[in-house]
Design an enzyme around this catalytic site. Structure first.
Site, PDB file in Angstrom:
ATOM      1  N   LYS A   1      -2.484  -2.086  -3.097  1.00 58.38           N
ATOM      2  CA  LYS A   1      -3.543  -1.237  -2.523  1.00 58.38           C
ATOM      3  C   LYS A   1      -3.201   0.213  -2.828  1.00 58.38           C
ATOM      4  CE  LYS A   1      -5.954  -0.258   1.820  1.00 58.38           C
ATOM      5  NZ  LYS A   1      -6.572  -0.863   2.987  1.00 58.38           N
TER       6      LYS A   1
ATOM      7  N   GLU B   1       0.817  -1.215   0.000  1.00 58.87           N
ATOM      8  CA  GLU B   1       0.000   0.000   0.000  1.00 58.87           C
ATOM      9  C   GLU B   1       0.853   1.269   0.000  1.00 58.87           C
ATOM     10  OE1 GLU B   1      -2.656   0.420   3.363  1.00 58.87           O
ATOM     11  OE2 GLU B   1      -3.571   2.225   2.552  1.00 58.87           O
TER      12      GLU B   1
HETATM   13  P1  13P Z   1      -9.190   4.198   4.256  1.00 58.73           P
HETATM   14  O1  13P Z   1     -10.072   3.456   3.298  1.00 58.73           O
HETATM   15  O2  13P Z   1      -9.932   4.844   5.371  1.00 58.73           O
HETATM   16  O3  13P Z   1      -8.236   5.108   3.562  1.00 58.73           O
HETATM   17  O4  13P Z   1      -8.314   3.099   4.993  1.00 58.73           O
HETATM   18  C1  13P Z   1      -7.723   2.138   4.245  1.00 58.73           C
HETATM   19  C2  13P Z   1      -6.489   1.722   4.899  1.00 58.73           C
HETATM   20  O5  13P Z   1      -6.318   0.564   5.194  1.00 58.73           O
HETATM   21  C3  13P Z   1      -5.443   2.716   5.156  1.00 58.73           C
HETATM   22  O6  13P Z   1      -4.256   2.049   5.457  1.00 58.73           O
END
Ligand code: 13P
Length: 435
Positions: A312, A270
């Site tokens: 992600k 991510e």
């Molecule tokens: P949000 O969808 O609130 O951005 O959170 C996703 C997430 O896992 C952030 O690390």
């Protein structure tokens, strides 16, 4: 030929030779089968997107140079009779198969991930927004609402847990891991230790948590996690992000991903380019592209199997405070164009974060992306706020509101499930969730 009755040593030698011969033939057969599959996959992938193979695959041609691992394995058997090579090879193949199968299940059509891995500080903020103190029991009770929502497994493939949460139980004494598994939801775990101020780089962050990660992964695997998450944060501002910040975060993401795959967890990678700021959608596009290029370069260098991971990413958006806000269609097209430029088709799925969008916006954007043609990956969600905002609002810390809160969660998950097929419509916001 040896007479096995009169020459037992010779007989043993010939049995060994025959076994080696069969093993070599088998491994060649397996090699050929593996050559064909990825070639077919890549052929179709190339039609829609550029694909870069990682050093762990790439079985286009079966030559010693292109297959150092396989070649070494054959040599070991022929020259040294090293049967452990065979076992290790088998274990690697099985682990890769397992990672790929979990990754695919997480992005199964119509399903997505719930990010419920808020760190202690973040969950405190969320609970404070509904005037609920962040005690361990309140955090547990809130997460239980989400995890035990009836039929959530129809729309939710996996849940990302926090270290505290993976050790907690439902009121009736089941571990959260078990409760999720009973819903056929795959448990996952956040393994990073948070984004911290980066030394010498004002306004930028570096995610920490690599020390001791191998051991923590082994423990989480034991506790039932099957996938993991590591979040890097890239901020847009005056003269930032710097190349140093992007590359340092990409390197950490790749090292994390490699450790996860070694420990049998599917890594969710991510790299979030924040939507906070006044920047235009064009600037967000450019920074997202540069970040993803760096991330995929690092993943390649660290020999991460692209088939056994998920990305992600953030969607490509106008900055929150930008006076010109892009339309839903513009966001969808910019995001998919950006992803197609840099994300290899070998990655099975993209699970977007919501990043501060409203729950409805996040659903609309996902829906519009899934209506676009020629998508080489599954486009799904891994939302935190965009799935949980209506739940918190309905619950308010009151036991009497649990049913209402679960209904809100089920409804939001259902809307996003529809968006996975590009079949979400605004009137669903007021409709009752139906499978
Ligand atoms: P949000 O969808 O609130 O951005 O959170 C996703 C997430 O896992 C952030 O690390």
């Amino acid at each position: 030929m040896h007479d096995r009755a009169t020459d037992p040593i010779g007989a043993a030698t010939s049995v060994t030779a025959a076994t080696i011969e069969i093993m070599i033939l088998l491994s060649i057969e397996v090699g050929i089968a593996q050559v064909r599959l990825p070639v077919e996959e890549k052929r179709s992938a190339r039609l829609s997107s550029h694909s870069r193979a990682s050093p762990r695959d790439g079985y286009d041609t079966f030559t010693p140079c292109a297959h150092p691992f396989r070649w070494q394995f054959l040599q070991a058997i022929c020259n040294k009779g090293d049967y452990n090579s065979l076992l290790n090879h088998q274990k690697t193949v099985m682990k890769d198969d397992n990672l790929q199968s979990i990754a695919k299940k997480l992005v199964a059509p119509g399903k997505g991930i719930l990010a419920a891995d808020e760190s202690s500080g973040t969950i405190e903020k969320r609970l404070k927004s509904i005037s609920v103190p962040s005690t361990e029991e309140n955090r547990r009770a809130y997460r239980e609402i989400l995890f035990t929502t009836k039929d959530a497994g129809e729309f939710i493939s996996g849940v990302i847990l926090f270290d505290e949460t993976i050790r907690q139980k439902t009121r009736d004494g089941r571990t959260f891991v078990k409760a999720l598994e009973e819903q056929r939801i795959i448990p996952g775990i956040k393994v990073d230790k948070g984004a911290k101020a980066m030394a010498n780089f004002p306004g930028e962050k570096i995610t920490e948590g690599l020390d001791g990660l191998r051991e923590r992964i082994a423990e989480y695997r034991q506790l039932g996690a099957r996938f993991a998450k590591w979040r890097a944060v890239i901020t847009i501002g005056d003269n930032i992000p710097t190349r140093t910040c992007i590359d340092a975060n990409a390197e950490a993401l790749a090292r994390y991903a490699a450790l996860c795959q070694g420990g049998d967890l599917v890594p969710i990678v991510e790299p979030e380019v924040l939507m906070d700021g006044t920047h235009t959608i064009e600037r967000h596009f450019q920074v997202t592209q540069e970040t993803l290029e760096s991330v995929f370069h690092a993943l390649y260098e660290h020999r991460v199997s692209l088939e056994g991971m998920l990305l992600k990413p953030n969607m490509v958006l106008s900055g929150k405070d930008c006076p010109q806000q892009a339309s839903v269609q513009e966001v969808a097209e910019a995001t998919v164009r950006c992803m197609k430029r840099v994300v290899p088709a070998a990655v099975p799925g993209l699970v977007f974060l919501s990043g501060g969008q409203t729950d409805q916006q996040a659903t609309e954007h996902l829906n519009a992306m899934n209506q676009l043609p020629d998508l080489p990956w599954q486009l799904s969600f891994s939302y935190g706020r965009a799935l949980q905002a209506p739940v918190l609002k309905a619950w308010k810390g009151n036991q009497a509101n649990v049913a209402k809160a679960q209904q809100a969660f089920h409804h939001r998950a259902w809307c996003n499930s529809k968006a996975r097929f590009g079949k979400y419509t605004e009137d669903m916001e007021t409709a009752k969730a139906a499978a």
